[in-house]
Design a protein around this motif. Structure first.
Motif, PDB file in Angstrom:
ATOM      1  N   ASN A  83       0.806  -1.230   0.000  1.00  0.00           N
ATOM      2  CA  ASN A  83       0.000   0.000   0.000  1.00  0.00           C
ATOM      3  C   ASN A  83       0.834   1.273   0.000  1.00  0.00           C
ATOM      4  N   PHE A  84       2.155   1.159  -0.125  1.00  0.00           N
ATOM      5  CA  PHE A  84       2.997   2.357  -0.143  1.00  0.00           C
ATOM      6  C   PHE A  84       2.766   3.142  -1.425  1.00  0.00           C
ATOM      7  N   GLY A  85       2.619   4.450  -1.250  1.00  0.00           N
ATOM      8  CA  GLY A  85       2.590   5.334  -2.403  1.00  0.00           C
ATOM      9  C   GLY A  85       3.994   5.736  -2.805  1.00  0.00           C
ATOM     10  N   LYS A  86       4.097   6.627  -3.786  1.00  0.00           N
ATOM     11  CA  LYS A  86       5.401   7.042  -4.293  1.00  0.00           C
ATOM     12  C   LYS A  86       6.259   7.676  -3.192  1.00  0.00           C
ATOM     13  N   GLY A  87       5.639   8.539  -2.404  1.00  0.00           N
ATOM     14  CA  GLY A  87       6.390   9.245  -1.370  1.00  0.00           C
ATOM     15  C   GLY A  87       6.975   8.305  -0.336  1.00  0.00           C
ATOM     16  N   LYS A  88       6.196   7.308   0.091  1.00  0.00           N
ATOM     17  CA  LYS A  88       6.700   6.362   1.092  1.00  0.00           C
ATOM     18  C   LYS A  88       7.802   5.483   0.523  1.00  0.00           C
ATOM     19  N   ILE A  89       7.681   5.127  -0.748  1.00  0.00           N
ATOM     20  CA  ILE A  89       8.734   4.313  -1.368  1.00  0.00           C
ATOM     21  C   ILE A  89      10.036   5.102  -1.433  1.00  0.00           C
ATOM     22  N   ILE A  90       9.952   6.358  -1.876  1.00  0.00           N
ATOM     23  CA  ILE A  90      11.153   7.191  -1.967  1.00  0.00           C
ATOM     24  C   ILE A  90      11.779   7.386  -0.590  1.00  0.00           C
ATOM     25  N   THR A  91      10.952   7.629   0.413  1.00  0.00           N
ATOM     26  CA  THR A  91      11.461   7.821   1.775  1.00  0.00           C
ATOM     27  C   THR A  91      12.124   6.552   2.290  1.00  0.00           C
ATOM     28  N   GLU A  92      11.544   5.407   2.004  1.00  0.00           N
ATOM     29  CA  GLU A  92      12.112   4.143   2.458  1.00  0.00           C
ATOM     30  C   GLU A  92      13.457   3.889   1.783  1.00  0.00           C
ATOM     31  N   ILE A  93      13.566   4.221   0.504  1.00  0.00           N
ATOM     32  CA  ILE A  93      14.849   4.082  -0.200  1.00  0.00           C
ATOM     33  C   ILE A  93      15.901   4.972   0.459  1.00  0.00           C
ATOM     34  N   PHE A  94      15.513   6.210   0.797  1.00  0.00           N
ATOM     35  CA  PHE A  94      16.457   7.108   1.485  1.00  0.00           C
ATOM     36  C   PHE A  94      16.878   6.534   2.831  1.00  0.00           C
ATOM     37  N   ASP A  95      15.900   6.101   3.620  1.00  0.00           N
ATOM     38  CA  ASP A  95      16.208   5.603   4.965  1.00  0.00           C
ATOM     39  C   ASP A  95      17.151   4.407   4.928  1.00  0.00           C
ATOM     40  N   LYS A  96      16.926   3.497   4.004  1.00  0.00           N
ATOM     41  CA  LYS A  96      17.709   2.257   3.981  1.00  0.00           C
ATOM     42  C   LYS A  96      19.066   2.433   3.296  1.00  0.00           C
ATOM     43  N   LEU A  97      19.163   3.279   2.276  1.00  0.00           N
ATOM     44  CA  LEU A  97      20.393   3.370   1.488  1.00  0.00           C
ATOM     45  C   LEU A  97      21.271   4.570   1.820  1.00  0.00           C
ATOM     46  N   ILE A  98      20.669   5.662   2.279  1.00  0.00           N
ATOM     47  CA  ILE A  98      21.408   6.925   2.365  1.00  0.00           C
ATOM     48  C   ILE A  98      21.704   7.349   3.799  1.00  0.00           C
ATOM     49  N   GLU A  99      20.728   7.258   4.691  1.00  0.00           N
ATOM     50  CA  GLU A  99      20.860   7.846   6.026  1.00  0.00           C
ATOM     51  C   GLU A  99      22.141   7.404   6.729  1.00  0.00           C
ATOM     52  N   GLY A 100      22.463   6.121   6.648  1.00  0.00           N
ATOM     53  CA  GLY A 100      23.646   5.606   7.337  1.00  0.00           C
ATOM     54  C   GLY A 100      24.960   6.132   6.781  1.00  0.00           C
ATOM     55  N   GLN A 101      24.940   6.699   5.568  1.00  0.00           N
ATOM     56  CA  GLN A 101      26.168   7.243   4.965  1.00  0.00           C
ATOM     57  C   GLN A 101      26.459   8.675   5.408  1.00  0.00           C
ATOM     58  N   LEU A 102      25.488   9.330   6.015  1.00  0.00           N
ATOM     59  CA  LEU A 102      25.620  10.757   6.347  1.00  0.00           C
ATOM     60  C   LEU A 102      26.249  10.882   7.739  1.00  0.00           C
ATOM     61  N   ILE A 103      27.546  11.086   7.779  1.00  0.00           N
ATOM     62  CA  ILE A 103      28.283  11.120   9.046  1.00  0.00           C
ATOM     63  C   ILE A 103      28.390  12.550   9.576  1.00  0.00           C
ATOM     64  N   GLN A 104      28.878  13.473   8.760  1.00  0.00           N
ATOM     65  CA  GLN A 104      28.965  14.872   9.180  1.00  0.00           C
ATOM     66  C   GLN A 104      27.561  15.484   9.243  1.00  0.00           C
ATOM     67  N   PRO A 105      27.367  16.530  10.069  1.00  0.00           N
ATOM     68  CA  PRO A 105      26.033  17.138  10.179  1.00  0.00           C
ATOM     69  C   PRO A 105      25.478  17.517   8.808  1.00  0.00           C
ATOM     70  N   THR A 106      24.324  16.962   8.474  1.00  0.00           N
ATOM     71  CA  THR A 106      23.738  17.139   7.144  1.00  0.00           C
ATOM     72  C   THR A 106      22.233  17.342   7.266  1.00  0.00           C
ATOM     73  N   PHE A 107      21.728  18.393   6.636  1.00  0.00           N
ATOM     74  CA  PHE A 107      20.286  18.640   6.587  1.00  0.00           C
ATOM     75  C   PHE A 107      19.724  18.011   5.309  1.00  0.00           C
ATOM     76  N   ILE A 108      18.718  17.161   5.474  1.00  0.00           N
ATOM     77  CA  ILE A 108      17.995  16.595   4.340  1.00  0.00           C
ATOM     78  C   ILE A 108      16.633  17.273   4.284  1.00  0.00           C
ATOM     79  N   LYS A 109      16.348  17.926   3.154  1.00  0.00           N
ATOM     80  CA  LYS A 109      15.169  18.789   3.043  1.00  0.00           C
ATOM     81  C   LYS A 109      14.134  18.193   2.088  1.00  0.00           C
ATOM     82  N   ASP A 110      12.924  18.726   2.207  1.00  0.00           N
ATOM     83  CA  ASP A 110      11.847  18.510   1.236  1.00  0.00           C
ATOM     84  C   ASP A 110      11.408  17.050   1.177  1.00  0.00           C
ATOM     85  N   TYR A 111      10.742  16.633   2.252  1.00  0.00           N
ATOM     86  CA  TYR A 111      10.235  15.268   2.369  1.00  0.00           C
ATOM     87  C   TYR A 111       8.894  15.134   1.651  1.00  0.00           C
TER      88      TYR A 111
END
Length: 492
Positions: free
Chosen positions: A355-383
């Motif tokens: 039942n995930f829409g486009k937004g939830k799929i994109i957010t899940e891809i970010f959470d699983k693939l990207i978040e762990g790579q961001l070590i230095q303070p980083t702002f992620i905008k426009d959810y």
């Protein structure tokens, strides 16, 4: 029964026997008061220039717990600790008299005592107190765990935090730092004109975040209530009421899993500022956290795990879509078909629900693939708007919201919006959550919508996970390390 348990029981029996002897001798083993005059840290600081072998006429009166005891005939040594530090005691028949000397050396490690005496430094350079009065304040009946001076068993440390605080001095320092951090944050906000407020912990409708609540029942009203998952909707009511800058620093409760990053009871800071947006909150967040780091660490660079984190100016900013493209090489857009997005998620082993829409799929891809790579303070905008029902729609893209998260060391530390202030749009978002059977949306908070209908000014909101921030600033690897009494399974 294990041998060490038998030994422990034997030691406990011995201590209870000593207790009986004290009572039989009309000695109160649990005193009511002691006139403590000095802290150990003050004694150490005052006498730092004392030379080896030098005596003083400086009388001190100290209370603390015995941490070590070495008996040597007519003269013995002990170490006591108070909240500020440790110091050596010199116990002698000459100073105490025979009866008091034997009483003092019959003490156990863990006993609380009050002493008075003169400060001196031994020929080996150890600052000490020559004790001339010794008083038992509280008898310890349970010895410290085996190898207590290097206690590392996480189960014991977290379950018996009182033992952890006694035997691991670094733990005491950590929680003193925690207090300093929270005090600094409060002072920082107060000086910026924010008003600290308190909102209900028990709520009839849990809202302000996506989480499963704890449920309880109020007998007098005969209604179910919920421990709050966030104070957001109540704090926004206060903005409606004309309190233009408010914050709350208090506990939230979420009935979900536990991990190194999650405890069901945790401390959050939420801030709301009228006439601001999420860009203002980015600047505010950087100023607040940088100021805390400088105050606590006297530097803008700190070590966390294997990384050096740089909190000086110029924190990185990416939109969520930019970050996915930069760090995973995947170019996503809302113009893609949902089937294409699902295929990309599957290709990268990102689990999604039907039942995930486009937004939830994109957010899940970010959470699983990207978040762990961001070590230095980083702002992620426009959810995506789909995962942010309380934020204002982005003016340039109706699929997005004016929201950011601050990621440090691969973890979300802060979350902020330009708040949604349109009551009709907010109702529509709430109804959409209900239609999607969202676990958060048990029912619509009609009183919150009524408050918005009275008019809410443009507002920026910010939430900071205090426990996670303290983890960073104390180089702690688990949230349980920075919570005095983390939730644990009951002992069997």
């Amino acid at each position: 029964m294990e041998d060490n348990e038998l030994e422990l029981n034997e030691l406990m029996i011995q201590r209870r026997y000593k207790l009986q002897e004290l009572v039989s001798s009309n000695i109160n083993p649990y005193k009511g008061k002691f006139e403590q005059k000095n802290y150990i840290s003050e004694i150490i600081s005052t006498h730092k220039n004392l030379q080896p072998g030098e005596n003083t006429d400086n009388r001190v009166i100290v209370a603390g717990r015995i941490m070590a005891l070495r008996k040597h005939g007519k003269a013995s040594f002990a170490v006591i600790s108070d909240v500020s530090g440790k110091i050596q005691l010199y116990l002698s028949i000459d100073k105490l008299g025979e009866k008091a000397y034997h009483f003092s050396t019959d003490s156990d490690i863990g006993d609380w005592v009050g002493i008075s005496g003169l400060v001196f430094k031994t020929h080996r350079g150890e600052l000490s107190i020559a004790v001339d009065k010794f008083e038992l304040l509280s008898k310890s009946l349970r010895p410290f765990p085996e190898k207590w001076h290097g206690l590392k068993d996480v189960e014991i440390r977290h379950r018996q935090r009182y033992v952890d605080l006694i035997v691991n001095s670094g733990v005491k320092e950590l929680f003193i730092k925690r207090n300093k951090i929270i005090k600094f944050i409060r002072n920082f906000l107060d000086e910026k004109g924010f008003l600290e407020v308190e909102t209900p912990m028990l709520q009839s409708i849990p809202g302000g975040a996506t989480a499963r609540p704890f449920t309880t029942h109020h007998n007098a009203l005969d209604i179910d209530l919920y421990l709050r998952i966030a104070p957001e909707l109540y704090l926004k009511r206060l903005i409606v009421g004309g309190l233009e800058r408010v914050y709350e620093l208090n506990r939230n409760f979420r009935n979900e899993g536990m991990s190194a990053k999650h405890n069901p009871e945790f401390t959050m800071l939420e801030i709301y500022q009228a006439y601001a947006d999420y860009n203002d909150m980015i600047k505010f967040t950087q100023e607040l956290i940088s100021s805390v780091v400088k105050e606590l660490c006297d530097s803008t660079i700190i070590e966390y795990e294997d990384n050096k984190l740089d909190f000086s100016d110029g924190w990185r900013e990416y939109t969520m879509l930019e970050a996915i493209e930069k760090f995973a090489g995947i170019k996503l857009s809302f113009e893609m078909e949902i089937g294409e997005l699902k295929a990309i998620a599957k290709q990268h082993q990102v689990a999604i629900k039907d039942n995930f829409g486009k937004g939830k799929i994109i957010t899940e891809i970010f959470d699983k693939l990207i978040e762990g790579q961001l070590i230095q303070p980083t702002f992620i905008k426009d959810y995506p708007i789909e995962v942010t029902p309380l934020a204002k729609q982005h003016p340039d893209n109706p699929n997005l919201t004016e929201r950011f998260e601050l990621i440090i060391a691969g973890r979300e530390i802060a979350n902020a919006f330009s708040e949604l202030i349109n009551p009709l749009e907010q109702r529509k978002r709430f109804e959409q959550q209900l239609d999607e059977n969202d676990e958060e949306a048990q029912r619509i908070d009609e009183d919150f919508l009524r408050a918005l209908e009275y008019g809410m000014p443009p507002t920026g909101g910010l939430g900071i996970g205090i426990d996670r921030l303290i983890m960073l600033l104390t180089n702690s690897h688990s949230i349980q390390e920075v919570i005095l009494f983390p939730q644990m399974k009951p002992e069997s």
